[in-house]
Design an enzyme around this catalytic site. Sequence first.
Site, PDB file in Angstrom:
ATOM      1  N   ASN B 132      55.933  53.724  66.420  1.00 18.10           N
ATOM      2  CA  ASN B 132      54.557  54.226  65.726  1.00 18.10           C
ATOM      3  C   ASN B 132      54.978  55.462  64.733  1.00 18.10           C
ATOM      4  O   ASN B 132      55.123  56.785  65.168  1.00 18.10           O
ATOM      5  CB  ASN B 132      53.844  55.049  66.895  1.00 18.10           C
ATOM      6  N   PHE B 133      55.362  55.218  63.604  1.00 16.82           N
ATOM      7  CA  PHE B 133      55.729  56.308  62.483  1.00 16.82           C
ATOM      8  C   PHE B 133      54.512  56.374  61.534  1.00 16.82           C
ATOM      9  O   PHE B 133      54.841  56.852  60.439  1.00 16.82           O
ATOM     10  CB  PHE B 133      56.998  55.617  61.775  1.00 16.82           C
ATOM     11  N   CYS B 135      50.954  57.177  62.833  1.00 18.28           N
ATOM     12  CA  CYS B 135      49.554  57.611  63.181  1.00 18.28           C
ATOM     13  C   CYS B 135      49.469  59.074  62.316  1.00 18.28           C
ATOM     14  O   CYS B 135      50.099  59.852  62.249  1.00 18.28           O
ATOM     15  CB  CYS B 135      49.660  58.414  64.463  1.00 18.28           C
ATOM     16  N   ASN B 200      49.116  51.017  59.299  1.00 12.46           N
ATOM     17  CA  ASN B 200      48.561  51.905  60.155  1.00 12.46           C
ATOM     18  C   ASN B 200      47.312  52.529  59.440  1.00 12.46           C
ATOM     19  O   ASN B 200      46.935  52.125  58.375  1.00 12.46           O
ATOM     20  CB  ASN B 200      49.502  53.139  60.567  1.00 12.46           C
ATOM     21  N   CYS B 340      18.701  30.155  39.066  1.00 17.12           N
ATOM     22  CA  CYS B 340      18.327  31.652  38.786  1.00 17.12           C
ATOM     23  C   CYS B 340      17.042  31.870  39.523  1.00 17.12           C
ATOM     24  O   CYS B 340      16.270  31.334  39.335  1.00 17.12           O
ATOM     25  CB  CYS B 340      18.370  31.796  37.370  1.00 17.12           C
ATOM     26  N   CYS B 346      22.338  40.429  36.743  1.00 19.71           N
ATOM     27  CA  CYS B 346      23.447  40.148  35.867  1.00 19.71           C
ATOM     28  C   CYS B 346      23.439  40.635  34.514  1.00 19.71           C
ATOM     29  O   CYS B 346      24.298  41.347  33.878  1.00 19.71           O
ATOM     30  CB  CYS B 346      23.614  38.691  35.784  1.00 19.71           C
ATOM     31  N   CYS B 350      25.831  43.648  33.151  1.00 16.57           N
ATOM     32  CA  CYS B 350      26.759  43.472  31.786  1.00 16.57           C
ATOM     33  C   CYS B 350      26.365  44.272  30.967  1.00 16.57           C
ATOM     34  O   CYS B 350      27.140  44.908  29.976  1.00 16.57           O
ATOM     35  CB  CYS B 350      26.522  42.014  31.573  1.00 16.57           C
ATOM     36  N   CYS B 392      29.335  39.627  36.221  1.00 22.97           N
ATOM     37  CA  CYS B 392      27.837  38.993  36.467  1.00 22.97           C
ATOM     38  C   CYS B 392      27.954  38.128  37.758  1.00 22.97           C
ATOM     39  O   CYS B 392      27.025  38.028  38.415  1.00 22.97           O
ATOM     40  CB  CYS B 392      27.600  38.328  35.399  1.00 22.97           C
ATOM     41  N   CYS B 396      25.601  38.659  40.969  1.00 21.68           N
ATOM     42  CA  CYS B 396      24.400  37.539  41.264  1.00 21.68           C
ATOM     43  C   CYS B 396      24.249  37.565  42.769  1.00 21.68           C
ATOM     44  O   CYS B 396      25.286  36.910  43.278  1.00 21.68           O
ATOM     45  CB  CYS B 396      24.837  36.338  40.491  1.00 21.68           C
TER      46      CYS B 396
END
Lengths: 454, 438
Positions: B132-133, B135, B200, B340, B346, B350, B392, B396
């Site tokens: 465990n290098f 934490c 980690n 649609c 959208c 845009c 878009c 959507c």
Amino acid sequence: MPLRQTAPKLSPEQYEANFADIAPPLTRQQAAVEAARCLYCFDAPCTQACPTHIDVPTFIKKIWTGNLRGSARVILEANILGHSCGRVCPTEVLCEGACVMHEKGEQAIAIGRLQRYAVDDVLDKDIRMFHAGAPNGKRVACIGSGPASLACAAEVAKWGYAVTIFDRHDLAGGLNTYGIAAYKTRAPDSLREVELVRQLGVEIRQKTEIGRDISFAELEKQFDAVFIGVGLGETWGLEIPGDNLHGVYGAMEFIEQTKVKPFHHLEVGQRVACIGAGNTAIDVVTAARRLGAETVYLIYRRSEREMPAFKYEYDLAKKDGVIFLWQTQPIRVLARDGAVTGLECLRTRLGEPDARGRRSPVPIAGTEFTVEADMVVRAVGQRPVTEFLRPVPGIELRKDGTVVIHERQQTGNPKYFAGGDCVNGGKEVVDAVAEGMAAARGLDAWLGSPRAKG
Amino acid sequence: MADLSVNFAGLKSPNPFWLASGPPANTGGQVMRAFDAGWGGAVWKTIGEPIVNTTSRYGAIDYNGVKVMGFNNIELISDRPIEDNLREISEVKKRYPKHLVIASLMVESKRESWHEMVRRTEDAGSDALELNFGCPHGMSERGMGAAVGQVPEYTEMITSWVKEAARTPVIVKLTPNVSDIARIAAAAEKGGADAVSLINTINSLMGVDLDTFAPRPVVAGKSSHGGYCGPAVKPIALHLVASVAKKVRIPISGIGGIGYWNDAAEHIALGATTVQVCTAVMHYGFRIVEDMIDGLSQYMDDHGFRSIEDFRGRAVPNVVDWGDLDLNYKIIAEIHPELCIGCQLCYVACEDGAHQCISPYTAAGNGKKNVNGMGVHVPRIIEEECVGCNLCALVCPVENCITMKEVKTGLPAMSWNDRTRQRAADPGCALPPTPGAD
């Protein structure tokens, strides 16, 4: 004279259960989940569909962010009666009917309930949302204290007008206080909204009738403009023999009783026949069933297809076990010893469409039959209470009593503006609000928008 | 039926699904229940000199009603005595000889201490060691965990100490809280590591209570930075797994945002041989492994992969430098009007947020009307303006309503690096044509 047979009284708990809020307030979590479903449409169809054009996506987004006060402000700025509209609007044919979720194959966002949730927050906490504008020296009178007048009064008060509302009833609020099914809203809910308007410095004078207690000359002397928002009054008569018998009620008088009296003080027939099939008729038949009536008939001359009530309302009556008698025309109220015993009716067939495209009913001779009832309720529309306006020069009334208006809700007398049911003949609360606000803009423009100078 | 078993640095695992070192792998009882549920291996909650924990310890971020999109903790390594952990490892191994038990270790940075711990752990019967290098909280301030993993030289040195004593494979667990994780992975490889695992947790503060101004998770009105994980971190983990896969030759155990079989498959496609899961188990329990196994098998069957090796690392060559992307590849957005719903998301995305290539209305609409008789407003892509950015299609809310379609440019593939090479060779040459450059 008593009804021939009355429904047995229910327990207080049963009455309260029967008239419990049909769409209870959302909990915080329910509101958060529902608000999160909203897509936050741009140029949203729900806003376009609302007669007062409340910015629905914005107020819902604010609920989502936890800014309830901001949400309520968005609603109330567009519609001061946002609370009651959230509860009584036929949302399924307005904002929620337009919701893009339908196209997506999902349930529409519960816009009405979210709206109530946001406004309840400020009403419950008694947060003051609006202040009267700096006085501009002009005075406006509003006749009637229903939705149209309240909306007009609130709007112009914000612009600095001194406003007085005159109302002939004991309580303010008009239809919202007296005329909406108790399971949708109660009178105290309506009075809370009236307080919002009063907070803007609007004076409300109850039990005051213009033309009787105050002359039009006096009114015109004291005020620079007058708004007429008197709504509708008595229910039209049936124009059949026995119409005036004891046990025959008008729909509004019947509903008013459920709003101002404790339920256990109300007398309702064991068998009730309601004539008419509009939304008011639905309020009558559902109230009658919930008050304990055993058998409730809804009698309509045309068929289910022509029924003017909204589907949502029709469904309510169906769930309440109401019996629908379609293509049935009452021709006489029957009575024994002065008490109503029923209705004599004829079957009808549907003829040619009328001017509104509805097929006209034609009674079929020889089909007489009797509907037994201890109580008959007329729900065939209401007459505007506009006769008192006759002395005012220039104001024109139609044959049905509605007030004729021109641009900007102005009547033929330039000092008088009008809106709401007394103009449109009876539409939704939200339409009355929209027309009251339009009249506010109209009279303000007519008076030269004095706030701009102040 | 696909064979899910894997060989990881010489370790045979019945499937690639391991419990990551964390609360779900804290005790023998938990690990045995996990094996019963179907987990192929478990990396024991890090063993070291016992510590004292705080209350509270965990924080989470919910989004749009979805709970625990992101999760963090300020819990330290095992708070149980080393002997108890080792005894339970022995018991588990006796009862589950075919499952892998990997001991996660954190030891003060002394050669003898590491040798001692490695010996004791292997004597207890663990199949492998995970160092465990990584934490990020609590232990790093004491010169352990991320304090080691953030410095390549320390990583290499301590790995080599462990390798001096170790008889079982050594896995080095990498911290993402560095500027170049591949460098640390290479250092571990150089130190003799048999494998690496990553990522980690990521340094984080979960939020602030705006009434009390206490950061979360709150400990008596205060908090401390903790390790962030959960679904939200998967894209970061995938990027780091891919960059390590390109750098080292030793096997990788992928960690980060794995809750479903497809998350695991993505880690594997980017080079991982096994995957490790913690947050999803903390949310839903060990049972989730059933669908991980089932779903991955189905996927492999559908694609004709007989073993994990058949698709492991397949996406790695497709992760390239930006300069090697084909500038002559062109797509544009296409709205399918029949789908649609008229939300205009959208359009506004845009117009305000990207490149102004959508017009809000199409004259014809899509023929649909709502109950109020209003037609659906169908936006229109201004094709000659569309830069093919995807925005878009991403916003959507209706599946497949906006798709991206390829536009044949008729031009040969050419990357930025191709262009600069051409210019370098012949500074006077005209730049070749590219779409939109006219």
